[in-house]
Write an enzyme that holds these catalytic residues in place. Structure first.
Site, PDB file in Angstrom:
ATOM      1  N   CYS A  14       5.200   1.399  10.440  1.00  0.00           N
ATOM      2  CA  CYS A  14       4.565   0.975   9.871  1.00  0.00           C
ATOM      3  C   CYS A  14       4.449  -0.521  10.619  1.00  0.00           C
ATOM      4  O   CYS A  14       5.412  -0.869  11.147  1.00  0.00           O
ATOM      5  CB  CYS A  14       5.477   0.616   8.573  1.00  0.00           C
ATOM      6  SG  CYS A  14       4.877  -0.625   7.410  1.00  0.00           S
ATOM      7  N   TYR A  53       0.753  -1.210   0.195  1.00  0.00           N
ATOM      8  CA  TYR A  53      -0.067   0.028   0.209  1.00  0.00           C
ATOM      9  C   TYR A  53       0.952   1.000   0.112  1.00  0.00           C
ATOM     10  O   TYR A  53       0.550   2.335  -0.565  1.00  0.00           O
ATOM     11  CB  TYR A  53      -0.889   0.023   1.324  1.00  0.00           C
ATOM     12  CG  TYR A  53      -2.070  -1.017   1.454  1.00  0.00           C
ATOM     13  CD1 TYR A  53      -2.464  -1.556   0.158  1.00  0.00           C
ATOM     14  CD2 TYR A  53      -2.912  -0.702   2.407  1.00  0.00           C
ATOM     15  CE1 TYR A  53      -3.581  -2.346   0.305  1.00  0.00           C
ATOM     16  CE2 TYR A  53      -4.029  -1.623   2.546  1.00  0.00           C
ATOM     17  CZ  TYR A  53      -4.417  -2.487   1.461  1.00  0.00           C
ATOM     18  OH  TYR A  53      -5.434  -3.257   1.401  1.00  0.00           O
ATOM     19  N   CYS A  64      -2.786  -0.842   9.910  1.00  0.00           N
ATOM     20  CA  CYS A  64      -2.008  -0.308   8.798  1.00  0.00           C
ATOM     21  C   CYS A  64      -1.928   1.162   9.063  1.00  0.00           C
ATOM     22  O   CYS A  64      -3.109   1.718   8.827  1.00  0.00           O
ATOM     23  CB  CYS A  64      -2.599  -0.810   7.365  1.00  0.00           C
ATOM     24  SG  CYS A  64      -1.548  -0.378   6.106  1.00  0.00           S
TER      25      CYS A  64
HETATM   26  N1  DGL Z   1       1.744  -2.320   7.231  1.00  0.00           N
HETATM   27  C1  DGL Z   1       1.347  -1.070   6.419  1.00  0.00           C
HETATM   28  C2  DGL Z   1       1.792   0.101   7.376  1.00  0.00           C
HETATM   29  O1  DGL Z   1       1.571  -0.066   8.564  1.00  0.00           O
HETATM   30  C3  DGL Z   1       1.945  -0.762   4.932  1.00  0.00           C
HETATM   31  C4  DGL Z   1       2.917  -1.647   4.369  1.00  0.00           C
HETATM   32  C5  DGL Z   1       2.664  -1.729   2.841  1.00  0.00           C
HETATM   33  O2  DGL Z   1       1.834  -2.328   2.319  1.00  0.00           O
HETATM   34  O3  DGL Z   1       3.252  -0.850   2.299  1.00  0.00           O
HETATM   35  O4  DGL Z   1       1.886   1.152   6.752  1.00  0.00           O
END
Ligand code: DGL
Length: 259
Positions: free
Chosen positions: A189, A43, A75
């Site tokens: 993240c 994402y 996320c």
């Molecule tokens: N785990 C996700 C976050 O906390 C995003 C990781 C990704 O898909 O780039 O931002």
């Protein structure tokens, strides 16, 4: 809404398992549906509109198929892009988001320099800018986008995780507890706590690592309690779903959560 219903938790991949780990410790009686959108990850390197559409589609699906009683957006990138829209789309549903823990970090730092490791999407978002602005003057936040790191963690590629962590910690500046050095690092993240041992080794013992699992779990408990939605009896179970490989998700859940 009934207390017996499960709680929905989603992320672009395995990162949200770091939040699920804290949720299970705080709320052992609850049932969870964990949804990994690995078929559409990462994402953090997609545009905001795409992430918004995915978040809305996943929430709708979890509500329709599982009648979830609460949603945890595990996320940072999806929270920054869509948490407001999710609340508008599901007014009766408690929605808990995740954001980089720069507020606790600002309270912890002694050198007033904090590194924020997160995705490009999170660091470029208006929500993150507003969060940082609310702490103006309390600390200097060194933003460190980490493209590729979530994907390397997702692929369980230890060598690549290490080399990316070396690159990004190097780009951030000098770490330590002397004046002018960065003494606090935010893992902004939800994938990055699974690389915490590598960060710790590279940054040294004087640097504090801050993540969000526990505060998010406590906030989820508060919201459920307020609405009389805590499940009275456990033990709770976890059901895994994904748009990617179920075998890979099961392996990650077994490795990191003992499921
Ligand atoms: N785990 C996700 C976050 O906390 C995003 C990781 C990704 O898909 O780039 O931002």
């Amino acid at each position: 809404m009934q207390p017996e219903r499960p709680i929905g938790v989603f992320d672009s991949g395995v990162g949200g398992l770091s939040i699920l780990r804290a949720l299970r410790a705080e709320l052992p009686a609850e049932d969870f549906i964990y949804f990994s959108d690995a078929g559409h990850a990462p994402y953090g390197e997609k545009d905001e509109r795409f992430v918004r559409e995915r978040a809305l589609a996943i929430a709708r699906d979890l509500v329709e198929r599982h009648a979830i009683k609460a949603l945890v957006v595990a996320c940072n990138t999806a929270t920054a892009a869509a948490v407001q829209l999710l609340r508008e789309a599901h007014p009766g549903l408690p929605v808990v988001g995740v954001e980089p823990a720069i507020k606790p970090a600002a309270a912890l730092t002694r050198t007033h320099r904090v590194a924020v490791f997160a995705t490009r999407g999170t660091l470029a978002s208006a929500k993150y800018a507003a969060l940082e602005a609310s702490l103006a003057g309390q600390a200097e936040f060194v933003r460190v986008p980490c493209p590729g790191l979530a994907a390397a963690i997702e692929a369980d590629d230890a060598q690549r995780v290490r080399s990316l962590c070396e690159r990004y910690t190097g780009e951030a500046g000098r770490f330590g507890d002397a004046p002018g050095e960065i003494d606090t690092a935010v893992l902004g993240c939800t994938h990055y706590p699974f690389a915490a041992a590598v960060f710790r080794e590279l940054l040294g013992p004087a640097v504090r690592l801050v993540e969000t699992g526990e505060p998010v779990a406590r906030q989820s408990r508060r919201l459920l309690e307020e609405r009389g939605l805590l499940r009275p009896r456990g033990p709770g179970a976890v059901h895994l779903e994904t748009t990617g490989s179920l075998t890979a998700l099961q392996a990650a859940a077994s490795r990191w959560l003992g499921l």
